[in-house]
Design an enzyme around this catalytic site. Structure first.
Site, PDB file in Angstrom:
ATOM      1  N   ARG A 121      -5.279  65.199 -58.080  1.00 23.14           N
ATOM      2  CA  ARG A 121      -6.812  65.248 -58.610  1.00 23.14           C
ATOM      3  C   ARG A 121      -7.473  66.163 -57.611  1.00 23.14           C
ATOM      4  O   ARG A 121      -8.588  65.815 -57.200  1.00 23.14           O
ATOM      5  CB  ARG A 121      -7.490  64.033 -58.670  1.00 23.14           C
ATOM      6  N   ARG A 397     -14.653  49.399 -64.810  1.00 19.81           N
ATOM      7  CA  ARG A 397     -15.463  50.862 -64.562  1.00 19.81           C
ATOM      8  C   ARG A 397     -15.490  51.430 -65.830  1.00 19.81           C
ATOM      9  O   ARG A 397     -16.307  52.458 -65.916  1.00 19.81           O
ATOM     10  CB  ARG A 397     -14.563  51.636 -63.560  1.00 19.81           C
TER      11      ARG A 397
HETATM   12  C1  UD1 Z   1     -11.301  63.877 -67.072  1.00 17.42           C
HETATM   13  C2  UD1 Z   1     -11.512  62.557 -67.500  1.00 17.42           C
HETATM   14  C3  UD1 Z   1     -10.262  61.719 -67.567  1.00 17.42           C
HETATM   15  C4  UD1 Z   1      -9.318  62.606 -68.157  1.00 17.42           C
HETATM   16  C5  UD1 Z   1      -9.205  64.009 -67.688  1.00 17.42           C
HETATM   17  C6  UD1 Z   1      -8.124  64.539 -68.611  1.00 17.42           C
HETATM   18  C7  UD1 Z   1     -13.781  62.330 -66.650  1.00 17.42           C
HETATM   19  C8  UD1 Z   1     -14.858  61.686 -65.696  1.00 17.42           C
HETATM   20  N1  UD1 Z   1     -12.845  61.854 -66.359  1.00 17.42           N
HETATM   21  O1  UD1 Z   1     -10.918  64.064 -65.562  1.00 17.42           O
HETATM   22  O2  UD1 Z   1     -10.369  60.572 -67.616  1.00 17.42           O
HETATM   23  O3  UD1 Z   1      -8.044  61.648 -67.819  1.00 17.42           O
HETATM   24  O4  UD1 Z   1     -10.446  64.458 -67.991  1.00 17.42           O
HETATM   25  O5  UD1 Z   1      -8.524  64.483 -70.033  1.00 17.42           O
HETATM   26  O6  UD1 Z   1     -14.443  62.795 -67.557  1.00 17.42           O
HETATM   27  N2  UD1 Z   1      -7.232  70.176 -61.840  1.00 17.42           N
HETATM   28  C9  UD1 Z   1      -6.797  71.096 -60.959  1.00 17.42           C
HETATM   29  N3  UD1 Z   1      -7.798  71.312 -60.154  1.00 17.42           N
HETATM   30  C10 UD1 Z   1      -8.993  71.148 -60.383  1.00 17.42           C
HETATM   31  C11 UD1 Z   1      -9.342  70.289 -61.623  1.00 17.42           C
HETATM   32  C12 UD1 Z   1      -8.328  69.790 -62.528  1.00 17.42           C
HETATM   33  O7  UD1 Z   1      -5.732  71.311 -60.550  1.00 17.42           O
HETATM   34  O8  UD1 Z   1      -9.955  71.714 -59.745  1.00 17.42           O
HETATM   35  C13 UD1 Z   1      -5.913  69.378 -62.603  1.00 17.42           C
HETATM   36  C14 UD1 Z   1      -5.950  68.064 -62.646  1.00 17.42           C
HETATM   37  O9  UD1 Z   1      -5.060  67.845 -61.211  1.00 17.42           O
HETATM   38  C15 UD1 Z   1      -5.116  67.714 -63.894  1.00 17.42           C
HETATM   39  C16 UD1 Z   1      -5.935  68.649 -64.800  1.00 17.42           C
HETATM   40  O10 UD1 Z   1      -6.250  69.810 -64.308  1.00 17.42           O
HETATM   41  O11 UD1 Z   1      -3.848  67.829 -63.775  1.00 17.42           O
HETATM   42  C17 UD1 Z   1      -6.818  67.987 -65.754  1.00 17.42           C
HETATM   43  O12 UD1 Z   1      -7.982  67.703 -64.897  1.00 17.42           O
HETATM   44  P1  UD1 Z   1      -9.419  67.775 -65.521  1.00 17.42           P
HETATM   45  O13 UD1 Z   1      -9.547  68.005 -67.020  1.00 17.42           O
HETATM   46  O14 UD1 Z   1     -10.067  68.230 -64.403  1.00 17.42           O
HETATM   47  O15 UD1 Z   1      -9.602  65.980 -65.268  1.00 17.42           O
HETATM   48  P2  UD1 Z   1     -10.992  65.274 -64.948  1.00 17.42           P
HETATM   49  O16 UD1 Z   1     -12.150  66.203 -65.069  1.00 17.42           O
HETATM   50  O17 UD1 Z   1     -10.942  64.804 -63.524  1.00 17.42           O
END
Ligand code: UD1
Length: 418
Positions: A121, A397
């Protein structure tokens, strides 16, 4: 520690009403500080993530008036102070304060966020977005200082269509000078809900819900009233539970289009659904279920947040099903516990192969994360005898009044503090 106890094998009948969406709420609360006026947000779910964000608001000297289902946020006397590590770590979505504080004060100081351990994450895409808008990012020992003399609109391409990065960049850009474009933006309904909120406050955002979002910066945001959309993941979880043991089970206050990928999979498996304008009823859970394959993907693909509860359904399908997780590298922590309950599942790399149907028998399991916890509840409801789920805090949560909602339709479920 909280534990949930379930006496399984009970048929569920009646109506479950869905609460406001957690993943929209957790962005709307930080977004509300972008104005100096009062924001009223209704249909707020009573979950611990909401409380954790309200605590951060109070830390920043923001007035928070919480009543059943709504919150009034007044940031008139707000102070931009550091969000200390315990507050930052309480949940993943604390990171939205980074974008909101940067957007409002041109400075945010906080720590790496917490949240479920479902993968590394990282927040690199959020930080790259802030830098593209003109901010500098300093980080040391998990502490981040993000600041800018001035934020200037920019063209930002996201390497991954990240929900968090899309919203966070939107929050930082609404009050920047000029025009920001986010390409390969995430398209989740929660992003549209947040953009609508910001637009109601006077922002100029177009394209939310598509892969290109355009934000024309404005100087001032004003008071507004907003409603959180229904939680599609909570709805999906109860629909899956309905498919496991509903006779029938109606899931009310739903936007069915937000659940297209799940509903079509359920129909493919042979489940009889009645889909109304704002409800889904699982008519019968006694049909012989057909095995199927799912692969998680960004919206409108199959949501990763429903993968774990859906796996429980696959344990009852006839034949071999495959579950491929493409978003999070560590989202199979529920599998060993499903196997303890009697499921036949093998995991190889990012794919779980489920052989069914298998009768589940209650035992002691653990909610390793929020949605794994939901999967344990679904499994406990169909298992014979008693299932005890440890670390139930994870479940609270994201699921408002889960024990009350399930009890009201006939489940034998209780929560205890030990
Ligand atoms: C949001 C949701 C979560 C859901 C996820 C994917 C919220 C609070 N949480 O999490 O419930 O499981 O979307 O639908 O809305 N990544 C990177 N770099 C970054 C950001 C993301 O590499 O800076 C990667 C992550 O490791 C992951 C993918 O992108 O593999 C998707 O992540 P992301 O869509 O950002 O998830 P969240 O916003 O944390």
């Amino acid at each position: 520690m909280k534990i949930i106890e379930i006496e399984g094998s009970k048929k569920l009948n009646g109506t479950i009403r869905i609460s406001g969406a957690k993943n929209a709420t957790v962005a709307l609360i930080p977004a509300a500080i972008l104005t100096d006026e009062e924001a009223t947000i209704c249909n707020i779910p009573e979950i611990t993530d909401t409380e954790a964000l309200c605590d951060i608001l109070r830390l920043l000297n923001v007035k928070v008036n919480r009543s059943t289902e709504s919150v009034v946020i007044n940031p008139q006397e707000m102070i931009n102070t550091e969000i200390t590590e315990p507050f930052s770590k309480k949940l993943r979505a604390s990171y939205y304060f980074m974008g909101a504080l940067l957007g409002k004060y041109k400075k945010a100081v906080m720590y790496f966020p917490g949240g479920c351990s479902i993968g590394a994450r990282p927040i690199d895409l959020h930080l790259k977005g802030f830098e593209a808008l003109g901010a500098t990012v300093k980080s040391e020992n998990n502490k981040y200082i993000v600041e800018a003399e001035e934020l200037k609109g920019a063209n930002i391409y996201l390497d991954i269509a990240s929900v968090g990065a899309t919203i966070n960049i939107m929050l930082a850009a609404v009050r920047a000078k000029g025009v920001t474009t986010i390409d390969n933006a995430a398209k989740e309904p929660e992003i549209v809900n947040v953009a609508t909120f910001l637009n109601n406050m006077g922002a100029k955002i177009t394209g939310a819900g598509t892969s290109t979002i355009k934000i024309v910066g404005v100087d001032h945001l004003h008071k507004c009233f907003h409603e959180v959309i229904p939680d599609r993941i909570e709805a999906g979880t109860y629909i899956i539970i309905g498919a496991l043991c509903g006779t029938p089970l109606k899931i009310d206050n739903v936007i069915p289009e937000h659940l297209d990928s799940l509903l079509s999979k359920l129909e493919e498996m042979g489940i009889n659904l009645e889909i109304g304008a704002d409800y889904v009823t699982v008519l019968d859970s006694t049909t012989k279920l057909k095995a199927t394959n799912i692969k998680t993907a960004v919206y409108p693909g199959f949501p990763t947040d429903l993968q774990q509860p859906f796996t429980v359904l696959l344990t009852q399908a006839h034949g071999k099903s495959k579950v491929t997780e493409t978003i999070w590298e560590n989202r199979f922590m529920h599998i060993p516990y499903l196997k303890d309950l009697g499921a036949d599942i093998e995991v190889k790399n990012q794919t779980a192969t489920v052989l069914g149907p298998k009768e589940l028998k209650g035992c002691e399991v653990v909610a390793t994360d929020l949605r794994a916890g939901a999967a344990m509840v679904a499994a406990g409801l169909i298992a014979e005898g008693k299932t005890t789920i440890a670390n139930a805090e994870h479940i609270l949560r994201g699921y408002e009044q889960i024990v009350e909602k399930l009890s009201s339709v006939g489940a034998k479920i209780k929560i205890k503090e030990i």
